[in-house]
Design a protein around this motif. Structure first.
Motif, PDB file in Angstrom:
ATOM      1  N   PHE A 285       3.476  -1.374  -0.441  1.00 41.37           N
ATOM      2  CA  PHE A 285       5.077  -1.422   0.211  1.00 41.37           C
ATOM      3  C   PHE A 285       5.748  -0.022  -0.116  1.00 41.37           C
ATOM      4  O   PHE A 285       5.220   0.704  -0.838  1.00 41.37           O
ATOM      5  N   GLY A 286       6.410   0.281   0.866  1.00 40.42           N
ATOM      6  CA  GLY A 286       6.790   1.776   0.882  1.00 40.42           C
ATOM      7  C   GLY A 286       7.693   2.349   2.076  1.00 40.42           C
ATOM      8  O   GLY A 286       7.896   1.424   3.006  1.00 40.42           O
ATOM      9  N   ASN A 287       8.016   3.609   2.253  1.00 40.55           N
ATOM     10  CA  ASN A 287       8.709   3.938   3.351  1.00 40.55           C
ATOM     11  C   ASN A 287       7.770   4.299   4.571  1.00 40.55           C
ATOM     12  O   ASN A 287       6.974   5.191   4.487  1.00 40.55           O
ATOM     13  N   LEU A 288       8.065   3.871   5.638  1.00 38.08           N
ATOM     14  CA  LEU A 288       7.454   4.057   6.890  1.00 38.08           C
ATOM     15  C   LEU A 288       7.658   5.493   7.334  1.00 38.08           C
ATOM     16  O   LEU A 288       6.660   6.120   8.039  1.00 38.08           O
ATOM     17  N   LEU A 289       9.004   5.889   7.155  1.00 37.58           N
ATOM     18  CA  LEU A 289       9.278   7.323   7.635  1.00 37.58           C
ATOM     19  C   LEU A 289       8.510   8.273   6.780  1.00 37.58           C
ATOM     20  O   LEU A 289       8.666   9.763   7.268  1.00 37.58           O
ATOM     21  N   ASP A 290       8.095   8.134   5.602  1.00 37.15           N
ATOM     22  CA  ASP A 290       7.614   9.134   4.870  1.00 37.15           C
ATOM     23  C   ASP A 290       5.837   9.347   5.072  1.00 37.15           C
ATOM     24  O   ASP A 290       5.239   8.259   4.777  1.00 37.15           O
ATOM     25  N   PRO A 291       5.629  10.208   5.760  1.00 37.26           N
ATOM     26  CA  PRO A 291       4.085  10.360   6.075  1.00 37.26           C
ATOM     27  C   PRO A 291       3.227  10.355   5.096  1.00 37.26           C
ATOM     28  O   PRO A 291       1.904   9.962   5.223  1.00 37.26           O
ATOM     29  N   ASN A 292       3.855  10.774   3.994  1.00 39.00           N
ATOM     30  CA  ASN A 292       2.470  10.688   2.825  1.00 39.00           C
ATOM     31  C   ASN A 292       2.716   9.403   1.789  1.00 39.00           C
ATOM     32  O   ASN A 292       2.157   9.360   0.712  1.00 39.00           O
ATOM     33  N   SER A 293       3.600   8.563   2.079  1.00 34.79           N
ATOM     34  CA  SER A 293       3.579   7.055   1.484  1.00 34.79           C
ATOM     35  C   SER A 293       2.266   6.426   1.595  1.00 34.79           C
ATOM     36  O   SER A 293       1.655   6.534   2.620  1.00 34.79           O
ATOM     37  N   GLU A 294       2.324   5.495   0.605  1.00 37.54           N
ATOM     38  CA  GLU A 294       1.009   4.579   0.483  1.00 37.54           C
ATOM     39  C   GLU A 294       0.884   4.012   1.883  1.00 37.54           C
ATOM     40  O   GLU A 294      -0.006   3.771   2.338  1.00 37.54           O
ATOM     41  N   ILE A 295       2.139   3.467   2.203  1.00 35.85           N
ATOM     42  CA  ILE A 295       2.134   2.492   3.561  1.00 35.85           C
ATOM     43  C   ILE A 295       1.680   3.297   4.588  1.00 35.85           C
ATOM     44  O   ILE A 295       0.799   2.576   5.711  1.00 35.85           O
ATOM     45  N   SER A 296       2.279   4.613   4.638  1.00 34.02           N
ATOM     46  CA  SER A 296       2.163   5.486   5.986  1.00 34.02           C
ATOM     47  C   SER A 296       0.344   5.615   6.231  1.00 34.02           C
ATOM     48  O   SER A 296      -0.218   5.547   6.987  1.00 34.02           O
ATOM     49  N   THR A 297       0.049   5.842   4.928  1.00 40.26           N
ATOM     50  CA  THR A 297      -1.386   6.357   4.680  1.00 40.26           C
ATOM     51  C   THR A 297      -2.371   5.101   5.293  1.00 40.26           C
ATOM     52  O   THR A 297      -3.598   5.240   6.065  1.00 40.26           O
ATOM     53  N   ILE A 298      -1.969   3.890   4.884  1.00 43.03           N
ATOM     54  CA  ILE A 298      -2.633   2.711   5.062  1.00 43.03           C
ATOM     55  C   ILE A 298      -2.617   2.635   6.603  1.00 43.03           C
ATOM     56  O   ILE A 298      -3.859   2.265   7.270  1.00 43.03           O
ATOM     57  N   ILE A 299      -1.603   2.570   7.161  1.00 44.18           N
ATOM     58  CA  ILE A 299      -1.569   2.403   8.457  1.00 44.18           C
ATOM     59  C   ILE A 299      -2.279   3.167   9.389  1.00 44.18           C
ATOM     60  O   ILE A 299      -3.075   2.861  10.527  1.00 44.18           O
ATOM     61  N   ARG A 300      -2.300   4.443   8.855  1.00 44.67           N
ATOM     62  CA  ARG A 300      -3.053   5.296   9.581  1.00 44.67           C
ATOM     63  C   ARG A 300      -4.338   5.145   9.468  1.00 44.67           C
ATOM     64  O   ARG A 300      -5.271   5.584  10.424  1.00 44.67           O
ATOM     65  N   THR A 301      -5.022   5.087   8.173  1.00 46.17           N
ATOM     66  CA  THR A 301      -6.200   5.279   7.898  1.00 46.17           C
ATOM     67  C   THR A 301      -7.202   3.905   7.784  1.00 46.17           C
ATOM     68  O   THR A 301      -8.549   3.931   7.975  1.00 46.17           O
ATOM     69  N   LYS A 302      -6.495   2.895   7.804  1.00 43.38           N
ATOM     70  CA  LYS A 302      -7.020   1.483   7.687  1.00 43.38           C
ATOM     71  C   LYS A 302      -7.051   0.738   8.994  1.00 43.38           C
ATOM     72  O   LYS A 302      -6.234   1.101   9.794  1.00 43.38           O
ATOM     73  N   ARG A 303      -7.814  -0.255   9.224  1.00 39.07           N
ATOM     74  CA  ARG A 303      -8.080  -1.255  10.185  1.00 39.07           C
ATOM     75  C   ARG A 303      -6.852  -2.375   9.989  1.00 39.07           C
ATOM     76  O   ARG A 303      -6.744  -2.895   8.951  1.00 39.07           O
ATOM     77  N   VAL A 304      -5.754  -2.029  10.812  1.00 40.04           N
ATOM     78  CA  VAL A 304      -4.445  -2.962  10.442  1.00 40.04           C
ATOM     79  C   VAL A 304      -4.451  -3.837  11.707  1.00 40.04           C
ATOM     80  O   VAL A 304      -4.617  -3.471  12.778  1.00 40.04           O
ATOM     81  N   PHE A 305      -3.637  -4.793  11.468  1.00 36.97           N
ATOM     82  CA  PHE A 305      -3.171  -5.679  12.679  1.00 36.97           C
ATOM     83  C   PHE A 305      -1.772  -6.213  12.341  1.00 36.97           C
ATOM     84  O   PHE A 305      -1.478  -6.538  10.898  1.00 36.97           O
ATOM     85  N   ARG A 306      -1.065  -6.699  13.308  1.00 39.17           N
ATOM     86  CA  ARG A 306       0.057  -7.537  13.071  1.00 39.17           C
ATOM     87  C   ARG A 306      -0.150  -8.811  13.574  1.00 39.17           C
ATOM     88  O   ARG A 306      -0.644  -9.033  14.606  1.00 39.17           O
ATOM     89  N   LEU A 307       0.687 -10.003  13.084  1.00 37.05           N
ATOM     90  CA  LEU A 307       0.536 -11.147  13.465  1.00 37.05           C
ATOM     91  C   LEU A 307       1.450 -11.544  14.830  1.00 37.05           C
ATOM     92  O   LEU A 307       2.398 -10.765  14.885  1.00 37.05           O
ATOM     93  N   LYS A 308       0.785 -12.093  15.803  1.00 40.79           N
ATOM     94  CA  LYS A 308       1.467 -12.421  16.970  1.00 40.79           C
ATOM     95  C   LYS A 308       1.726 -11.244  17.603  1.00 40.79           C
ATOM     96  O   LYS A 308       2.951 -11.198  17.987  1.00 40.79           O
TER      97      LYS A 308
END
Ligand code: SF4
Ligand code: SF4
Lengths: 323, 414
Positions: A285-308
């Motif tokens: 969990f974290g701040n999407l607006l902060d490029p260095n947050s864990e969440i932003s890093t995950i979205i940038r570097t991992k294979r992500v998907f969103r439901l529907k």
């Protein structure tokens, strides 16, 4: 509802030596006498009225209360005081009803490692305790779907699995809760704006403004909303007194409620409860607006998907694969 | 003085009638009272007394609401020929149709109120005091158009009857704009009601652009069918007379609407069956059952059969022009559309739930009683309106007749 109703139907006590029955009917002067009470009836009546008002004064305030976003600072303070007194009376605990505002520069986002989740459902019960969900009838904001390996068909999924041990061979798990959509159908349809998206991205409900039409439930594609069909029951020893007005404060009957990413926690700089209780750290969990947050890093570097995603709801809840 | 004469005459007329009238009103009053008691129970205990769940969050109330919006909208079908083409015989029927619309709208409002979890907060919808979420919420729009339609359906017959009561001709320059406005407005109420469901991407069963046209087509079957029945009752018990020809004309219109309705249904079936995606599931649930569950299956097949038989009756001139078969066809249409546009539309929208669960819904006794109560109150309203407006239309109840009954034989006020 129940207290509103009681106070509305409660009548001032009637004096035993009120108008005699034969006086009440018949000629006009007798009728008039019946309407004009004697002094004792009058005083008892006033006392009764004041008594009723004392008990129900908060009820009238509740009835005429404005929508949260429209309240002045003073009105908010008064409402919070009233709620705290009400909850203290009901549960015998001192409650905090916070009204913390969003912090500038924050947009909350969530990510869930679908490969790590073991389907233990600790998040489900952690959430129930943290967010004062009704124990009877039961409400769960998080539902953990079990899929057979190689399948991601929602219609084939199941939430009623009960194995000796998790994870089970040949299955994987996908917890679903409110996705805090950026383009949220639930807030769009609400006829009275009882639900809206906060500047920090949290989709919230003003329980005191919701009229219970359940249109938002029909509109949500993720089963993100729950309706209190009956008076919610939370045992006093289990109730969580640290609350937020738009979050986990005890709800009343016949209104809609939902996951708020634990607004009472995240606005105080803590993680949502489900993140904290997950034994395998599948939840981020974290701040999407902060490029260095864990969440932003995950979205940038991992294979992500969103439901529907095809529904263009733009969830702020991402599923990802850690490897 | 004149106003007092009118009101007391209304009271006198409502209190008097043949024995069937007393029996009818008596039964309705008992059913309405039962409904009110059931609703009180719902208020005390919450919506838990209904069969609805967080999975199927709308049920019988909203189903009946949807059907009745259609009935109210159908008055337009009668207005168009009556006023635009000046087709005489239908003109008299319009007043009856509008009376039906008013009572249907009253029922609609009662049904949505019964469905609300917090009716005590209904003031939150009032613009100014509360917040009406316009232009975003379709429910908000529905409230606007339904109230506007109610207004139109009160003002148009209200004015015409007022003039008739005073034995003056109606001034068309004043009333025509309202009449013209009421035509698109009638279309709009049913369209907006369709849009309430139509706009939800989460519910594929409703999320088809064919929904609004289908709503209108089916409304144009059930509404006029009700009018045909209603009119025969009215002319049996009053001096109000309209030729059979007018009723047959309406029946002819119903046959066209039915043809369109059936065609649109086929179009929907084709799209779902041929593409065979998960969108098919709700339709599957409705017509054959899903995962072993299907309480609606027998209902929808009955409705389909009813509609088909009625279609044959309406399309064949011989059966359309025979009152025995015509009335049978009307009853079939009304019941068929009530099932199809009520439970058959609302419930499958929720099944399967967005995450795949199949939870069924069956209305509880309380829901049935409240529903019967609302229908009874609606029929009472309709009965009372007709009891007053029909004699005004026929000229039996005018300012003059009121004055003359109030004058004794010697010309002194009795
Ligand atoms: S998941 Fe549902 S409840 Fe949550 S924001 Fe999206 S539409 Fe609203
Ligand atoms: S149930 Fe409440 S929050 Fe949901 S749409 Fe209705 S009023 Fe809005």
């Amino acid at each position: 509802m129940s207290d509103t109703q009681d106070s509305l139907t409660k009548k001032a006590p009637i004096s035993p030596d009120g108008p005699a029955p034969d006086q009440a009917e018949g000629s006009l002067p007798a009728k008039r006498q019946a309407v004009l009470p004697d002094r004792r009836t009058f005083l008892t009546g006033i006392a009764g009225l004041l008594g009723t008002m004392a008990v129900s004064s908060c009820t009238w305030q509740e009835f005429f209360q404005q929508q949260f976003q429209r309240m002045t600072k003073k009105e908010i303070e008064q409402t919070v005081d009233r709620l705290q007194a009400e909850y203290k009376q009901k549960y015998g605990k001192d409650f905090v009803v916070g009204t913390e505002s969003p912090i500038d520069g924050t947009l909350f986002g969530y990510a869930l490692d679908i490969q790590r989740c073991i389907g233990c459902r600790r998040c489900v019960y952690g959430c129930v305790e943290e967010n004062n969900q009704s124990r009877d009838p039961q409400i769960h904001y998080i539902r953990v779907l079990r899929f057979r390996d190689g399948n991601m068909d929602l219609e084939e999924s199941n939430i009623y699995y009960d194995p000796e041990e998790v994870p089970e061979k040949g299955y994987y798990y996908m917890p679903v809760q409110c996705q805090h959509c950026a383009n949220a159908p639930c807030t769009k349809v609400c006829p009275v704006r009882a639900t809206w998206t906060e500047p920090d991205g949290l989709v919230v409900v003003d329980y005191n403004w919701c009229i219970g039409c359940r249109y938002c439930m029909a509109a949500c594609p993720y089963m993100g909303r729950w309706f209190n069909f009956a008076e919610p029951v939370i045992p006093s020893d289990q109730v969580n007194p640290v609350t937020h007005y738009l979050g986990n404060r005890p709800r009343m009957r016949n209104v809609v409620e939902k996951c708020t990413f634990c607004i009472q926690r995240v606005r105080a700089g803590k993680y949502p409860k489900c993140v904290e209780v997950c034994p395998v750290g599948a939840r981020k969990f974290g701040n999407l607006l902060d490029p260095n947050s864990e969440i932003s890093t995950i979205i940038r570097t991992k294979r992500v998907f969103r439901l529907k995603e095809d529904l263009n709801t733009q969830p702020k809840f991402y599923y990802f694969f850690s490897i | 003085m004149a106003r007092f004469g009118f009101i007391s005459e209304v009271g006198r007329r409502l209190a008097k009638g043949p024995t069937v009238y007393y029996a009818w009103v008596g039964i309705l009053l008992i059913l309405a009272a039962t409904g009110i008691v059931a609703y009180t129970k719902q208020l005390q205990q919450g919506l838990i007394v209904t069969g609805m769940t967080s999975y199927v969050s709308w049920g019988f109330y909203i189903g009946n609401f949807t059907f009745l919006v259609g009935v109210a909208a159908a008055a337009v079908l009668l207005i168009i020929p009556a006023y635009l083409y000046d087709f005489g015989p239908i003109k008299d029927i319009v007043i009856v149709g509008e009376a039906l619309a008013v009572s249907a709208l009253a029922m609609c409002m009662m049904f949505v109120t019964a469905d609300l979890g917090r009716p005590d907060r209904i003031w939150h919808l009032l613009p100014g005091l509360g917040i009406l979420n316009l232009p975003r919420s379709m429910l908000g729009w529905d409230i606007v158009v339904l109230n506007g339609y109610m207004f139109l359906n009160l003002i148009i017959p209200g004015y015409i009857l007022w003039q008739a009561y005073h034995e003056k001709p109606a001034d068309m320059r004043f009333i025509l704009p309202f009449i013209l406005l009421s035509i698109p407005w009638a279309v709009s109420i049913h369209t907006v009601t369709a849009f309430i469901y139509n706009g939800l991407a989460a519910r594929p069963f409703w999320n088809a652009s064919i929904l609004a046209p289908r709503f209108l087509a089916s409304a144009f079957c059930s509404g006029p069918a009700l009018v045909i029945l209603l009119y025969q009752i009215v002319r049996k018990y009053s001096r109000f007379h309209v030729k059979d020809e007018a009723l047959f004309k309406i029946a002819e219109m119903i046959s066209i609407a039915m043809a369109i309705n059936l065609f649109l249904l086929c179009a929907e079936f084709f799209k779902e069956l041929y593409s065979d995606t998960h969108h098919l599931s709700p339709l599957q649930y409705l017509y054959v059952g899903l995962h072993g569950k299907g309480v609606l299956v027998s209902w929808i097949w009955f409705a389909t059969a009813f509609n088909l038989v009625a279609f044959v009756i309406f399309i064949v001139p011989a059966t359309r022009k025979n009152f025995a078969t015509l009335n049978f066809g009307c009853v079939l249409t009304i019941v068929g559309i009530w099932i199809e546009k009520g439970m058959g539309l609302i419930i499958p929208g929720f099944i399967p739930a967005p995450l795949g669960e199949v939870w069924e819904y069956v209305p509880t006794t309380i829901e049935l009683l409240v529903t019967i109560g609302v229908w009874s109150i609606g029929l009472l309203i309709l009965t009372f309106i007709l009891k007053i407006i029909v004699p005004i239309e026929t000229g039996e109840f005018t300012q003059r007749t009121v004055a003359s009954t109030r004058l004794g034989p010697s010309g002194v006020v009795a």
